[in-house]
Write a protein that holds these residues in place. Structure first.
Motif, mmCIF file in Angstrom:
data_model
loop_
_atom_site.group_PDB
_atom_site.id
_atom_site.type_symbol
_atom_site.label_atom_id
_atom_site.label_comp_id
_atom_site.label_asym_id
_atom_site.label_seq_id
_atom_site.Cartn_x
_atom_site.Cartn_y
_atom_site.Cartn_z
ATOM 1 N N GLN A 22 0.804 -1.213 0.000
ATOM 2 C CA GLN A 22 0.000 0.000 0.000
ATOM 3 C C GLN A 22 0.841 1.268 0.000
ATOM 4 O O GLN A 22 1.873 1.353 0.650
ATOM 5 N N CYS A 25 2.432 6.968 3.338
ATOM 6 C CA CYS A 25 2.577 8.393 3.539
ATOM 7 C C CYS A 25 3.315 8.540 4.849
ATOM 8 O O CYS A 25 2.838 8.114 5.887
ATOM 9 N N SER A 27 4.081 10.897 6.761
ATOM 10 C CA SER A 27 3.733 11.877 7.779
ATOM 11 C C SER A 27 2.973 11.260 8.935
ATOM 12 O O SER A 27 1.986 10.576 8.760
ATOM 13 N N ASN A 28 3.462 11.483 10.109
ATOM 14 C CA ASN A 28 2.743 11.027 11.281
ATOM 15 C C ASN A 28 2.209 12.199 12.083
ATOM 16 O O ASN A 28 1.766 12.063 13.196
ATOM 17 N N PHE A 30 -0.528 14.185 12.823
ATOM 18 C CA PHE A 30 -1.948 14.018 12.541
ATOM 19 C C PHE A 30 -2.699 15.344 12.451
ATOM 20 O O PHE A 30 -3.793 15.383 11.956
ATOM 21 N N GLN A 151 -6.535 8.045 16.708
ATOM 22 C CA GLN A 151 -5.399 7.159 16.437
ATOM 23 C C GLN A 151 -4.950 6.446 17.708
ATOM 24 O O GLN A 151 -4.616 5.263 17.683
ATOM 25 N N PHE A 154 -7.343 3.723 18.509
ATOM 26 C CA PHE A 154 -7.128 2.585 17.610
ATOM 27 C C PHE A 154 -5.919 1.776 18.073
ATOM 28 O O PHE A 154 -5.971 0.544 18.189
ATOM 29 N N SER A 204 -8.041 1.115 9.310
ATOM 30 C CA SER A 204 -7.650 -0.084 10.059
ATOM 31 C C SER A 204 -8.488 -0.254 11.324
ATOM 32 O O SER A 204 -8.686 -1.374 11.797
ATOM 33 N N CYS B 34 -2.149 -2.186 9.919
ATOM 34 C CA CYS B 34 -2.580 -0.786 9.829
ATOM 35 C C CYS B 34 -1.843 -0.102 8.691
ATOM 36 O O CYS B 34 -0.906 -0.650 8.126
ATOM 37 N N ASP B 35 -2.308 1.078 8.351
ATOM 38 C CA ASP B 35 -1.641 1.875 7.318
ATOM 39 C C ASP B 35 -0.344 2.420 7.891
ATOM 40 O O ASP B 35 -0.256 2.669 9.097
ATOM 41 N N SER B 36 0.627 2.674 7.019
ATOM 42 C CA SER B 36 1.907 3.148 7.552
ATOM 43 C C SER B 36 1.783 4.557 8.097
ATOM 44 O O SER B 36 2.618 5.013 8.848
ATOM 45 N N LYS B 37 0.711 5.277 7.741
ATOM 46 C CA LYS B 37 0.562 6.632 8.281
ATOM 47 C C LYS B 37 -0.162 6.629 9.632
ATOM 48 O O LYS B 37 -0.280 7.651 10.291
ATOM 49 N N ASP B 38 -0.675 5.468 10.044
ATOM 50 C CA ASP B 38 -1.303 5.387 11.366
ATOM 51 C C ASP B 38 -0.239 5.457 12.458
ATOM 52 O O ASP B 38 0.947 5.273 12.191
#
Lengths: 494, 413
Positions: A22, A25, A27-28, A30, A151, A154, A204, B34-38
């Motif tokens: 996938q 991106c 950037s973390n 948020f 986040q 989650f 997710s 999960c997505d890598s941006k999570d």
């Protein structure tokens, strides 16, 4: 480069369409999501009721009274308190003998610290940290959600699942419902996320919440009706996720934006967004297949895989087809349909044989790996035919061919485990124990409840020094500074 | 010195452990991604990749290739193979001599069966400390009843300096359940063909794959299997899995085998149904029904079958067909044919016609003509046959056959 980085490098080279390819991106951060990758990732189609409420929210900017929607807010609650997190190791290993795991004392109390704890697989500490971090949000008078708080939730619930606190995870998921309340959309906070639209809930999280019910115990049969069946609930939720994703894909294909609005997308953004949502569609289908296998609805699992092969969204390579056929074969083997299983394995094998040994698009390891998997499948067929000697011989032969190849460590563990199980069915208990004990040097084995369950069953039959054997296993875990998963402990039945 | 009677189980130098074996499972991988941006970044996905129960390059789909020993006790069903691992451990510090194992299975109906004969299946063995004697039992269960597995270990140990023969005995009880429920229906056609409909219900606790269902007919009959399409594909679809409590109907047609002489008994054996099924990971079972019997019906002395009947006819246009009469009795018959009026068809010919003597076991073919008077599906009825020797109506059945009557399209002159 650490191990996980090497692995992710390795997986990038793989050509198969799987979830891990996938688009990423990096950037973390948020709170600054104002870029295209985040926009498409956050896109979602709210229910009609929520959509209207959100429009109302935007138009009633100046009058903060919104009486009707006051009730429909998501109010999450912590169910598992840190105090309830007891240290299982403590019960069996003396305080002074214990090698301390990484705890929240060793890290900064922020996202980075949390990731460090997850990296060290110190789940109890990580769960504790999420509680601390979330308390900051719950203490503030306005119980608003932010991208970051969602986040965190989650991450926390995912960690509960990984640490086998399934019931607690299920309870903490309940207040989130189907993530459809207006306060989980960016539009709800026009001042904070100016001009942005979409859902704050990571995809997710939706998937995890949908998957959870199947791990719960079914209610007692006397009171249960079909709609109370936990596996059915999971299937319902997953299919409704799939429905929304299909709609998003249809919207994109009809030159609309993901949620069906008329926002202009550049051609490249549309292509990227389609790729992302097709990837997510595949991931949800995989979850449906896993749930179907879990509740032994093998026909459903096969139907979905057949559909993915016969009506693919994108052209499939021979490797993709081989992988699907191999999965189909194993599902049918579990269902007891050996004849059809064999024919799918044969198809997979012949597809692999058509491939050139070196191709610019395929990593050579991928092919070696797939060919090994095909041979392992043959061993599994022998097992299903109750021919354990033949299966044992296949696994023994394979073991020699992957011996000492470090990149194939995971497959080596698998082969030795299967060889041990075959030896066991042939009445050679001591050999099977020796084989499994030879794998204790690998950290992944100590962390796998399935591996521990195999070894525990053998120890129980080899009744000499039963508890001593089990305790040795725990000490080994301790010495390796591994977080001992409660599910592994349950497997040990001490 | 201790005698065998006051020797407690815990005093034994050996332990006896029995584990019921069913087929191993393929471990279900536990997948959290999960997505890598999570927030967790790539960490969760890396865990999934490293997990030994996920399949490389196809991590998110189960089942894995990782074999898992059965983690719960599964029921055992009639026709399956009962299997268990018997392990005798020497838990003492001394060497134990002449260890033998005897295993018997007992049910009330079948009595005792020996599954492991000492000296034959396993030679007497000397066990060093921590050494084991292993035996895997495999036995097809043929009785729905409570089964007892009786294990007896004989060995010689030194107790208080004296060689003492000791016996360690243990038994394990298990129930055998019925796997399939079978309902049969029979249809006998005038032509002597018998149709068998076998409804099989899976009453086990999980799905099964019916690997083979076959009708083994008795020599008097020839079987036609009606469970696949003309292309040879199974009518049950391409995935052979029957869920718990679901049923399937298997259909067979049996025609009398002309080579075999006909028996005169009212009830005939048709044959047996055989079932071979597999459940989880190939666990195999097989069953054979007792003989199926054609239901007892009074066979008529005179049998009539319709021949050469067209499927489609046109209104107002006469058509022909034939009837075959067979005298199945042991006496000759003097027959006359009566034709009764029908509402939408009309007979062409005379009613009450005599056609002479029909000897025992012989047959006669008669042509008949009808004119259809209404369109649609019409039933041929109204044939009555009398035997003037016995003054009895020997045939008065209706609903003999059906024809479809059409209106002919007017053709351009």
């Amino acid at each position: 480069m650490n191990e996980s980085e090497i692995l992710s490098e390795y997986f990038k080279q793989s050509n198969t369409h799987n979830f891990f390819d996938q688009i990423s991106c990096e950037s973390n951060n948020f709170e600054s999501t104002n870029n295209e990758a985040s926009r498409r990732s956050c896109a979602w189609i709210p229910s009609e009721q929520t959509r209207k409420a959100l429009i109302q929210q935007v138009t009633n900017l100046n009058s903060p009274t919104h009486s009707v929607e006051e009730l429909r807010l998501t109010k999450p609650k912590i169910y598992l308190q840190t105090s309830a997190l007891e240290d299982y190791l403590a019960k069996y290993i003396k305080e002074e003998d214990r090698i301390p795991l990484m705890s929240i004392k060793h890290v900064t109390l922020d996202d980075r610290g949390l990731r460090e704890l997850i990296q060290a697989e110190s789940y109890h500490a990580a769960i504790e940290l999420t509680e601390k971090m979330l308390s900051v949000y719950s203490n503030s008078t306005s119980s608003k959600h932010t991208l970051h708080s969602v986040q965190l939730w989650f991450t926390r619930i995912a960690l509960l699942v990984k640490a086998n606190f399934l019931n607690e995870a299920y309870e903490e998921c309940k207040p989130w419902g189907n993530f459809d309340t207006p306060d989980l959309y960016l539009q709800y906070y026009p001042t904070l996320y100016e001009g942005q639209i979409g859902s704050m809930v990571p995809f997710s999280f939706r998937l995890l919440a949908a998957e959870l019910p199947q791990y719960m115990k079914a209610p007692s049969t006397s009171t249960s009706s079909p709609d109370q069946d936990p596996a059915m609930l999971t299937l319902d939720r997953l299919f409704s996720l799939l429905g929304v994703i299909k709609k998003i894909i249809a919207n994109l294909e009809a030159n609309l934006s993901e949620d069906g609005s008329m926002i202009e997308l550049s051609e490249q953004d549309r292509i990227d967004s389609l790729a992302l949502w097709i990837e997510r569609e595949t991931r949800v289908k995989h979850s449906i297949i896993n749930c179907a296998i879990n509740c032994k609805n093998y026909s459903l699992a096969c139907q979905l895989l057949n559909q993915m092969m016969e009506q693919p969204r994108q052209a499939l390579s021979n490797i993709d087809r081989a992988v699907i056929n191999s999965s189909l074969g194993r599902i049918l083997l579990q269902a007891g349909d050996i004849q059809n299983a064999k024919s799918h394995f044969a198809t997979a094998k012949s597809l692999l044989e058509t491939l050139p040994t070196s191709s610019p698009n395929t990593h050579p390891d991928t092919l070696i790996n797939l060919k090994l998997q095909a041979q392992i499948n043959e061993g599994l067929v022998a097992v299903a035919e109750n021919n354990y000697q033949a299966a044992y011989d296949i696994f023994t032969g394979l073991r020699k061919s992957v011996h000492n190849v470090t990149s194939l460590e995971k497959i080596h563990i698998l082969i030795v485990n299967n060889q041990a199980i075959c030896a066991f069915y042939l009445g050679r208990l001591k050999e099977s124990i020796e084989l499994l004990e030879s794998l204790l040097q690998y950290k992944q084995c100590l962390m796998s409840k399935n591996f521990i369950a195999n070894l525990r069953t053998m120890y129980e039959l080899y009744h000499v020094n039963l508890n001593e054997n089990k305790l040795n296993l725990m000490r080994l875990v301790n010495e390796n500074k591994i977080y001992f998963n409660p599910s592994c402990l349950a497997s040990l039945k001490l | 010195m201790a005698t065998i009677t006051d020797f407690k189980k815990s005093d034994h130098l050996l332990t006896l452990k029995v584990l019921k074996l069913t087929q191993p499972q393929l471990a279900p991988p536990f997948i959290v991604t999960c997505d890598s941006k999570d927030l967790p970044g790539k960490l969760f996905n890396t865990h999934v990749k490293e997990n030994i129960t996920t399949v490389m390059d196809n991590e998110t789909v189960g089942p894995s290739q990782f074999m898992l020993l059965p983690q719960s006790i599964r029921n055992i069903y009639l026709g399956e193979t009962f299997s268990c691992y018997i392990c005798v451990n020497n838990k003492s510090q001394q060497v134990v001599q002449s260890v033998t194992l005897k295993v018997e299975l007992q049910t009330t109906r079948l009595g005792k069966m020996t599954l492991c004969v000492p000296g034959k299946d396993i030679q007497p063995k000397t066990l060093e400390p921590k050494d084991t004697l292993d035996f895997v039992v495999q036995h097809e269960v043929k009785d729905i009843d409570t089964h007892s597995l009786i294990c007896e270990v004989n060995y010689v140990a030194i107790i208080n300096g004296v060689s003492t023969p000791l016996t360690l005995q243990d038994y394990f009880v298990f129930n055998v359940l019925k796997p399939l429920d079978l309902k049969t229906k029979f249809y006998t056609a005038e032509s002597d063909e018998v149709y068998i409909e076998a409804q099989v219900q899976n009453i086990t606790s999980g799905p099964v794959s019916l690997e083979n269902v076959s009708l083994e007919a008795s020599p008097e009959f020839k079987v036609t299997v009606l469970n696949s399409t003309d292309d040879g594909e199974s009518v049950f679809g391409r995935i052979n899995s029957l869920p718990q409590n679901a049923s399937r109907q298997y259909l067979y047609s049996l025609a009398p085998n002309p080579v075999q002489p006909k028996t005169n008994t009212a009830s005939t054996s048709l044959g047996n149904l055989n079932f071979v099924w597999r459940s989880e990971m190939g666990e195999k079972g097989r069953l054979r029904t007792s003989e199926l019997h054609k239901p007892v019906t009074d066979l008529p002395d005179l049998r009539l079958s319709v021949q050469e009947l067209p499927n489609l006819v046109y209104i107002d246009e006469p058509f022909q067909f034939k009837i075959k009469l067979t005298n199945a009795s042991l006496k000759p018959m003097e027959l006359s044919l009566y034709l009764e009026n029908l509402s939408d068809m009309s007979w062409i010919g005379v009613s009450g016609r005599k056609f002479g003597t029909l000897e025992s076991k012989s047959e006669i073919i008669l042509p008949l003509s009808l004119v259809p008077l209404g369109t649609g599906l019409q039933t041929i009825s109204g044939i009555r046959i009398k035997d003037s020797l016995t003054k009895k109506n020997v045939f008065e059945n209706d609903n003999l056959a059906q024809v479809y009557v059409l209106q002919r399209q007017p053709t351009a002159a």
